[in-house]
Design a protein around this motif. Structure first.
Motif, mmCIF file in Angstrom:
data_model
loop_
_atom_site.group_PDB
_atom_site.id
_atom_site.type_symbol
_atom_site.label_atom_id
_atom_site.label_comp_id
_atom_site.label_asym_id
_atom_site.label_seq_id
_atom_site.Cartn_x
_atom_site.Cartn_y
_atom_site.Cartn_z
ATOM 1 N N UNK A 1 0.815 -1.205 0.000
ATOM 2 C CA UNK A 1 0.000 0.000 0.000
ATOM 3 C C UNK A 1 0.856 1.265 0.000
ATOM 4 N N UNK A 2 2.156 1.109 0.179
ATOM 5 C CA UNK A 2 3.040 2.275 0.175
ATOM 6 C C UNK A 2 3.661 2.444 -1.211
ATOM 7 N N UNK A 3 4.299 3.591 -1.432
ATOM 8 C CA UNK A 3 4.979 3.833 -2.690
ATOM 9 C C UNK A 3 6.087 2.804 -2.872
ATOM 10 N N UNK A 4 6.266 2.406 -4.108
ATOM 11 C CA UNK A 4 7.264 1.387 -4.429
ATOM 12 C C UNK A 4 8.503 2.104 -4.957
ATOM 13 N N UNK B 1 11.169 0.312 -15.648
ATOM 14 C CA UNK B 1 10.741 1.199 -14.574
ATOM 15 C C UNK B 1 11.984 1.729 -13.849
ATOM 16 N N UNK B 2 11.985 2.989 -13.456
ATOM 17 C CA UNK B 2 13.116 3.513 -12.690
ATOM 18 C C UNK B 2 13.390 2.707 -11.407
ATOM 19 N N UNK B 3 12.363 2.099 -10.868
ATOM 20 C CA UNK B 3 12.541 1.240 -9.688
ATOM 21 C C UNK B 3 13.460 0.065 -10.025
ATOM 22 N N UNK B 4 13.361 -0.450 -11.250
ATOM 23 C CA UNK B 4 14.173 -1.595 -11.679
ATOM 24 C C UNK B 4 15.558 -1.177 -12.159
ATOM 25 N N UNK B 5 15.678 0.026 -12.695
ATOM 26 C CA UNK B 5 16.908 0.414 -13.386
ATOM 27 C C UNK B 5 17.798 1.377 -12.610
#
Length: 139
Positions: free
Chosen positions: A10-13, A45-49
């Protein structure tokens, strides 16, 4: 081949949450099932990269697919998500708890034999994409 455990956030990833998720839900299970020969496929996704995520994955993920930017969604998870959404819509959850319960139950209903065709179709998807000069394909 098969589904990893499912968790609802439920929080930002962000990169740190992504690393934590991979560590908690994927790494041990993938290594136990496939040894050092499994492959992680993710989008851009910037989360992945991001630098932190890339550095962590270089230590703990044996193989990764370099996914081109702005590429068509060829990943098997895209088809699985379509099935998932249709099954969830049929349930028509009215509360957050009903939604969470439905999500978990549907995810747990996906056995490896159901998921296998999605994964085995990758070669055909890639050939269709190449034939279409990198454009979208209907699959």
């Amino acid at each position: 081949m098969g589904a990893t455990p499912f968790s609802i956030f439920t929080e930002n990833f962000n990169q740190l949450r992504y690393i934590s998720t991979l560590n908690e839900y994927l790494i041990e299970q993938a290594n136990a099932l496939y040894g050092n020969v499994w492959i992680l496929q993710e989008d851009n996704s910037p989360v992945h990269t991001g630098k932190v995520a890339k550095a962590w994955k270089s230590q703990f993920v044996p193989h990764r697919i370099n996914w081109p930017p702005n590429s068509p969604d060829l990943a098997p998870i895209e088809n699985l998500c379509g099935v998932f959404k249709r099954r969830l819509m049929v349930r028509a959850p009215k509360t957050v708890e009903q939604l969470k319960k439905g999500i978990i139950e549907i995810w747990q209903s996906f056995d490896p034999e159901f998921i296998r065709p999605f994964c085995l179709s990758m070669e055909k998807r890639i050939k269709l994409c190449l034939k279409n000069k990198g454009g979208k394909i209907r699959y």
